[in-house]
Enzyme design. Structure first.
Site, PDB file in Angstrom:
ATOM      1  N   THR A  13      -6.271   8.066  -9.146  1.00  0.00           N
ATOM      2  CA  THR A  13      -6.138   8.428  -7.736  1.00  0.00           C
ATOM      3  C   THR A  13      -6.958   9.661  -7.389  1.00  0.00           C
ATOM      4  O   THR A  13      -7.478   9.779  -6.273  1.00  0.00           O
ATOM      5  CB  THR A  13      -4.652   8.658  -7.400  1.00  0.00           C
ATOM      6  N   SER A  54      -5.788   3.794 -13.969  1.00  0.00           N
ATOM      7  CA  SER A  54      -5.356   3.916 -15.370  1.00  0.00           C
ATOM      8  C   SER A  54      -4.448   2.773 -15.801  1.00  0.00           C
ATOM      9  O   SER A  54      -4.266   2.550 -16.998  1.00  0.00           O
ATOM     10  CB  SER A  54      -4.689   5.263 -15.623  1.00  0.00           C
ATOM     11  N   SER A  55      -3.881   2.032 -14.851  1.00  0.00           N
ATOM     12  CA  SER A  55      -3.079   0.872 -15.250  1.00  0.00           C
ATOM     13  C   SER A  55      -3.971  -0.234 -15.810  1.00  0.00           C
ATOM     14  O   SER A  55      -3.475  -1.159 -16.456  1.00  0.00           O
ATOM     15  CB  SER A  55      -2.262   0.365 -14.064  1.00  0.00           C
ATOM     16  N   THR A  87      -2.588   8.707 -13.059  1.00  0.00           N
ATOM     17  CA  THR A  87      -1.277   9.180 -13.515  1.00  0.00           C
ATOM     18  C   THR A  87      -0.456   8.083 -14.191  1.00  0.00           C
ATOM     19  O   THR A  87       0.423   8.386 -15.001  1.00  0.00           O
ATOM     20  CB  THR A  87      -0.473   9.745 -12.328  1.00  0.00           C
ATOM     21  N   ASP A  88      -0.736   6.829 -13.857  1.00  0.00           N
ATOM     22  CA  ASP A  88       0.140   5.747 -14.341  1.00  0.00           C
ATOM     23  C   ASP A  88       0.261   5.724 -15.860  1.00  0.00           C
ATOM     24  O   ASP A  88       1.342   5.475 -16.398  1.00  0.00           O
ATOM     25  CB  ASP A  88      -0.377   4.381 -13.862  1.00  0.00           C
TER      26      ASP A  88
END
Ligand code: ASP
Length: 328
Positions: A13, A54-55, A87-88
């Site tokens: 993000t 990041s997912s 952040t995920d």
């Protein structure tokens, strides 16, 4: 004299802008993230590695990030490294980095909950804090850190705890190591525990480790399917202190007999798993069936540990023996 910090961009993000649906996707290079920041006497060397949410990262991507951090630290004039990251799954990458990081110099992950085009974007503040921490001698020896919303957290045990609030991360078992206050790093703790097993980065991408959830009425279907798909490890996200039911115990026995390592964690926020319950489906029964308690590690980081160990050891018994017994 300026202090040199390498910033490696991976997406997330912090580097994202929104489309006409309002959906964010990574677009910005590290150089754009650094524009307008007050860097003080920090000299930044920016490098873009990936531009991914990041997912969507794979173990191969995670291994690439680890290797590039090692390359950056190969330069003795570099005092620290910052990785901008979604952040995920930052908790997974941070923990993998920490497993292999034996250097005194800090490696800091940061990111944002609000995209780069948001009027109240949190990325610039987080990145400024991360640069301060990465260049501060007080952060030396603390291992890999997550710096977010003013908090400084040890990699191990840090988890994403909110889907959109700017305080995205917490360390439910031991709290933060410090804060960035008024632009200065204040450290008041040490990482509770760090481990450095051998990690064969090249092997990570070829090993399958899955995660299976426990809930009322669950049977062994998912565990059996993961084993049939070639999993060499499965993290079982049990209830409470690490409990399930007799059907899951039988499935754990089957997987263990087949040489699949089953790591035991819980869906509860804090505390270690332990062999506190029997009755045919409790934690004591799961452990008797071969499940390996993962202490305070939760699913994401527990899976990274099993991946790392399975990449480094040929047989399941050696992996089981190498799982740290730290319980927080
Ligand atoms: N989905 C985003 C990611 O993990 C979320 C974020 O960065 O905050 O890349």
């Amino acid at each position: 004299m300026s202090r040199r910090v390498v910033v490696l961009g991976t997406g997330g993000t912090i580097a994202s802008r929104r489309d006409e649906r309002g959906a964010a996707a990574p677009t910005d290079a590290v150089a754009a993230l650094l524009t307008g920041l007050d860097l003080g006497d920090v000299e930044v060397v920016a490098r873009d590695l990936l531009a991914k949410d990041s997912s969507a990262l794979t173990p191969a991507d995670q291994a690439l990030i680890v290797r590039e951090v090692q390359v950056a630290l190969g330069d003795p004039t570099v005092v620290g490294v910052v990785v901008t990251h979604g952040t995920d799954t930052a908790e997974e990458t941070a923990y993998l980095l920490d497993l292999v990081h034996r250097d005194e110099r800090p490696v800091v992950l940061t990111g944002a909950q609000r995209p780069a085009d948001a009027p109240d974007a949190d990325g610039p503040g987080n990145l400024t804090d991360a640069l301060r921490v990465a260049s501060d001698p007080a952060a030396r020896g603390l291992g890999v850190l997550v710096v977010f919303d003013g908090f400084v957290l040890a990699a191990r045990g840090t988890r994403k705890v909110h889907t959109h609030e700017v305080t995205a991360f917490a360390q439910p078992d031991s709290g933060p190591l410090g804060r960035v206050e008024g632009g200065r790093l204040v450290v008041d703790g040490q990482p509770a525990h760090r481990e450095h097993p051998p990690v064969d980065l090249a092997g990570l991408a070829s090993i399958r480790v899955d995660i299976a959830a426990v809930y009322p009425g669950v049977d062994g279907t998912a565990l059996a399917a993961f084993a049939a798909a070639g999993a060499r490890g499965v993290v079982l996200v049990a209830t409470g202190a690490g409990n399930a039911n007799p059907a899951i115990v039988r499935a754990v026995e089957d997987l263990t007999r087949a040489g699949v390592v089953v790591g035991l964690t819980t869906r509860v926020d804090a505390g270690p798993v332990f062999a506190g319950y029997g009755g045919g489906g409790g934690g004591a029964d799961l452990i008797d069936a071969g499940a390996v308690p993962l202490g305070t590690l939760r699913a994401g980081q527990g899976r990274i540990l099993l991946l790392a160990l399975l990449a480094s050891y040929d047989d399941a018994a050696a992996v089981r023996a190498a799982v740290p017994t730290f319980v927080g």
